[in-house]
Design an enzyme around this catalytic site. Structure first.
Site, mmCIF file in Angstrom:
data_model
loop_
_atom_site.group_PDB
_atom_site.id
_atom_site.type_symbol
_atom_site.label_atom_id
_atom_site.label_comp_id
_atom_site.label_asym_id
_atom_site.label_seq_id
_atom_site.Cartn_x
_atom_site.Cartn_y
_atom_site.Cartn_z
ATOM 1 N N HIS A 203 -4.597 32.509 48.866
ATOM 2 C CA HIS A 203 -5.567 32.986 49.843
ATOM 3 C C HIS A 203 -5.071 34.251 50.533
ATOM 4 C CE1 HIS A 203 -7.502 28.763 50.236
ATOM 5 N NE2 HIS A 203 -8.212 29.525 49.449
ATOM 6 N N ARG A 305 -19.864 34.392 42.890
ATOM 7 C CA ARG A 305 -19.249 33.067 42.951
ATOM 8 C C ARG A 305 -20.175 32.114 43.715
ATOM 9 N NH1 ARG A 305 -14.706 36.501 44.695
ATOM 10 N NH2 ARG A 305 -13.002 36.476 43.164
ATOM 11 N N GLU A 432 -11.187 31.986 30.179
ATOM 12 C CA GLU A 432 -10.115 31.501 31.038
ATOM 13 C C GLU A 432 -9.205 30.537 30.291
ATOM 14 O OE1 GLU A 432 -12.195 30.896 35.287
ATOM 15 O OE2 GLU A 432 -13.244 29.921 33.623
ATOM 16 N N ASN A 455 -7.042 35.260 36.566
ATOM 17 C CA ASN A 455 -6.270 34.327 37.393
ATOM 18 C C ASN A 455 -5.961 33.047 36.620
ATOM 19 O OD1 ASN A 455 -6.937 36.277 39.239
ATOM 20 N ND2 ASN A 455 -8.131 34.957 40.563
ATOM 21 N N ARG A 466 -0.740 28.659 39.228
ATOM 22 C CA ARG A 466 -0.909 29.938 39.926
ATOM 23 C C ARG A 466 -0.701 29.806 41.429
ATOM 24 N NH1 ARG A 466 -7.399 31.312 39.753
ATOM 25 N NH2 ARG A 466 -8.016 30.005 41.497
ATOM 26 N N CYS A 507 -13.091 39.996 35.634
ATOM 27 C CA CYS A 507 -13.506 39.751 37.018
ATOM 28 C C CYS A 507 -12.398 39.082 37.824
ATOM 29 C CB CYS A 507 -14.764 38.887 37.054
ATOM 30 S SG CYS A 507 -14.574 37.244 36.336
#
Length: 575
Positions: A203, A305, A432, A455, A466, A507
Site C-alpha cells: 500500500h 478496478r 497474471e 504485480n 509480493r 497495467c
C-alpha cells in the site's frame, strides 16, 4: 535505534517510485516510542476498583469508544482523500470496527488485563494468526498494529502515533509505514519515503506513486540512520547515502526537481521522440478517478478496478448501482479506450458479498474469475450491468472492453469470451498466471486483447509473495525472467494464428516506472496503463527516446541476470 551509520555510508533497498531527494531524515513515531502515560500497566484506577463484571464492562465500553473515535477519524480522512488513498483509509476504518477484535479484547479483560493491555494482547493474537496464514492476511498485520497503537493512544489521552511534524521538507523514514499515514502525506513536505520493510506492490508503494513521492522499501539496516541526519535518496538506483557531501547532493536533488518540472509541463499526447505514438492510459477505481484522469493527458483507461468501489459493501451492489458506476467511468472517455476488469475479489481485496472464506494461501486460492465457482451468477450480473452501461453511453463505448483476472486455462478464457460476446462486450484476459504466458498462443484465438498484470505475474513467476519485504528483490518487476515472458507474450500476440494482431497492454505497477516503461515498449507492449499521478513522469520520459532506443534498452535488460543488473544497465544507457 541501532548503531549510527557512518558518514557517506550507502544503504541499499528496492526503489518503487523513481526520484531523488536530499534532506533530513524524519522518523515516524512508532508505538514503542510513545510515553506510556499514567495508565500503563494498570489501566484506569477507578476501573480497576470495580467488581469484576463491572470492570470488564467498563473496559469494553472504553475500548469501544476509543476504537469508534479512531474509525471516525479514518473515515474523515477517507472522505478528503481520493483514489487508492481513500480506499485504504476506508478499509482500515472497517478494521477498527472489527467485531472479532472487540470480542478478543473482552476475553483479555476477563483475564484481568487493563484495557490497554487487552487491546495489545488481542492484536498480537490476531497478528500471530495472520502471520501463519500469510499472503493478504500477513500484510494486514501492519494495519492492525497501527490501528491498535492509535486506539491505545486514544485510551491514554496521547497524540496518535504516526507522521512527525515537519518544520522543513525532509525524508520520511519508517520500519513499515502504516497505510493510514501514507494516505495523508503532504508531497510538499515529504521529499521521499524510505521503509525498512514493505514490498514493490505494498500500500505504501502504491499510494506513494499516486502522490508522486519517491519511495524505497526493503531497505535493510535503515534503523542505523538517526533522526535529523541528512540523507540522499536515489530511488531509481535503490540507494540511501548517509550524510553525503552537501554540495553535490543538493545539485543532484535540484536536477531531479528540474526533471519533475518537465514532467509537470508534459501535457500529452504520448509519443516517442521519433513520433511513434504510445497508448498511455490511466488506472482508476471509480467515476471520480476516471473524470480526474480525463481532465489530464490520459489517452483512456487501461484498468478500471471495479472491486475497489465495493470494498466497504456488505451486500452485492444492485444492477442499477453498477450501471450508474460503469456508465460514469465509460462516459469520462466517450471516444477512447476504457478497459474494465471484472471483480478481482480475494487475496488482498476481500469482498464481503463474494461468498468467500478465509484461506491458508489466498494468493493461490479462490480469487478473480475463480470466484464464479463459489458464487455463480456474480460475474454474469456484472457483465449484464457493464453491457447496459455501454448502451447508455453509446458511441465508442457501445461495446465496452472487459477483461477477466486470474485466468489460468484455455477453457476459462473461452467461457469468459463467450459470455462477453453474448452481451456485445469486447473480451480480453489478464496475463497474471504463468500458464497463460507460456501457452499464450492457445488463448489468443478466443480473446480480443491481453493485459499483463506485472504485480501478480512477478510473484507467481518468482514464487515469492509480493507482500513479503524479505523477498522484495525477487518481486521486483525488473526480473529478467519476467521481462522474457512479457516479450514472448507480445511476440505471440503480434503474429496470432488467425492473422490478427492482438493488443497487449501492461497495467501493473511496472508501467509506472519511467525507465521500465521504455523497456516494456521495446519488448513489444502496445499500451501502458498507470496511476494518474504517474502519467506525466512516464509521458515525459517516453518523449526523450525513440522506438529503436526502447528496443536497445529492452535488449540490455533481457541480457541481465538480476533485476538490479537490468535496472543499472538501463539507467547507465539513459544517463
Amino acid at each position: 535505534m541501532t548503531q549510527q551509520s557512518k558518514t557517506g555510508a550507502v544503504i541499499r533497498g528496492t526503489g518503487v517510485v523513481a526520484g531523488l531527494a536530499y534532506g533530513p531524515a524524519r522518523w515516524v513515531v512508532r508505538p514503542d516510542e510513545l510515553d506510556p502515560g499514567p495508565a500503563a500497566g494498570g489501566g484506569d484506577s477507578d476501573e480497576q476498583d470495580q467488581p469484576d463484571e463491572g470492570r470488564v464492562e467498563a473496559g469494553r465500553e472504553r475500548f469501544a469508544a476509543a476504537a469508534r473515535t479512531v474509525a471516525e477519524r479514518l473515515d474523515q480522512r477517507a472522505a478528503l482523500a481520493t483514489g487508492v488513498s481513500a480506499e485504504v483509509l476506508s478499509a482500515n476504518a472497517v478494521l477498527a470496527r472489527d467485531r472479532g477484535w472487540a470480542k478478543a479484547v473482552v476475553k483479555e479483560l476477563k483475564k484481568g488485563a487493563s484495557v490497554e493491555a487487552a487491546a495489545v494482547a488481542a492484536t498480537e493474537t490476531f497478528a500471530e494468526m495472520f502471520a501463519k496464514i500469510g499472503g493478504r492476511q500477513a500484510e494486514r498485520i501492519t494495519d492492525l498494529r497501527d490501528i491498535c497503537a492509535r486506539v491505545v493512544a486514544e485510551l491514554r489521552g496521547l497524540p496518535e502515533p504516526g507522521i512527525p511534524e515537519f518544520d522543513e521538507p525532509g525524508v520520511l523514514m519508517a520500519d513499515d509505514l502504516a497505510p493510514a499515514d501514507t494516505a495523508g502525506l503532504d508531497p510538499a513536505l515529504v521529499l521521499a519515503i524510505v521503509c525498512e520493510h514493505g514490498g514493490p506492490t505494498s500500500h505504501t508503494a502504491i499510494i506513494a506513486r499516486q502522490l508522486g513521492i519517491p519511495c524505497m522499501v526493503a531497505v535493510g539496516g535503515l534503523t542505523a540512520v538517526v533522526d535529523g541526519t541528512h540523507v540522499l535518496v536515489d530511488a531509481a538506483a535503490g540507494t540511501v547515502t548517509v550524510e553525503p557531501e552537501a554540495g553535490p547532493a543538493t545539485a543532484q536533488a535540484d536536477a531531479d526537481r528540474r526533471n519533475r518540472a518537465l514532467a509537470a509541463d508534459w501535457t500529452g499526447p504520448a509519443a516517442l521522440a521519433d513520433g511513434h505514438p504510445v497508448h498511455l492510459l490511466a488506472n482508476v477505481q471509480d467515476g471520480a478517478g476516471a473524470e480526474d484522469a480525463a481532465s489530464g493527458p490520459a489517452g483512456g483507461i487501461g484498468l478500471f478496478r471495479t472491486e475497489l468501489a465495493f470494498l466497504d459493501r456488505a451486500s452485492e451492489p444492485t444492477h442499477d448501482e453498477q450501471v450508474d458506476l460503469y456508465a460514469r467511468v465509460l462516459g469520462s472517455f466517450p471516444d477512447a479506450r476504457v478497459v474494465t476488469r471484472t471483480l478481482d475479489a480475494g487475496s488482498d481485496k476481500p469482498l464481503a458479498f463474494a461468498g468467500m472464506t478465509e484461506e491458508d494461501n489466498p494468493a493461490l486460492g479462490v480469487r478473480g474469475i475463480r470466484v464464479d465457482l463459489i458464487d455463480p451468477g456474480l460475474l454474469d450480473r456484472q457483465l449484464d450491468a457493464l453491457a447496459a452501461a455501454g448502451r447508455r453511453v453509446g458511441g465508442a463505448q457501445s461495446s465496452p472492453w472487459v477483461m477477466a483476472p486470474m485466468v489460468a486455462t484455455v477453457d476459462e478464457a473461452r467461457d469468459f469470451a463467450d459470455r462477453c460476446r453474448q452481451r456485445g462486450l469486447t473480451p480480453g484476459i489478464m496475463v497474471e498466471v504463468p500458464s497463460v504466458a507460456v501457452a499464450v498462443d492457445r488463448f489468443l484465438p478466443h480473446i480480443d486483447f491481453l493485459s499483463i498484470g506485472t504485480n501478480d505475474l512477478t510473484q507467481y513467476v518468482m514464487a515469492a509473495d509480493r507482500m513479503s519485504s524479505d523477498l522484495a528483490a525477487l518481486t521486483d518487476p525488473w526480473q529478467p525472467a519476467v521481462l522474457r515472458l512479457i516479450r514472448a507474450v507480445a511476440e505471440a500476440a503480434a503474429r496470432s494464428s488467425d492473422g490478427r494482431t492482438i493488443p497487449v497492454g501492461v497495467c501493473g505497477e511496472a508501467a509506472a516506472d519511467p525507465n521500465l516503461a521504455c523497456v516494456l515498449l521495446g519488448l513489444g507492449v502496445s499500451s501502458l496503463s498507470v496511476a494518474t499521478a504517474a502519467l506525466p513522469f512516464v509521458g515525459a520520459a517516453l518523449a526523450e527516446v525513440t522506438f529503436e532506443q526502447c528496443r536497445e534498452l529492452a535488449a540490455l535488460a533481457l541480457d541481465s541476470d538480476t533485476a538490479l543488473e537490468a535496472r543499472d544497465a538501463v539507467l547507465a544507457a539513459r544517463s
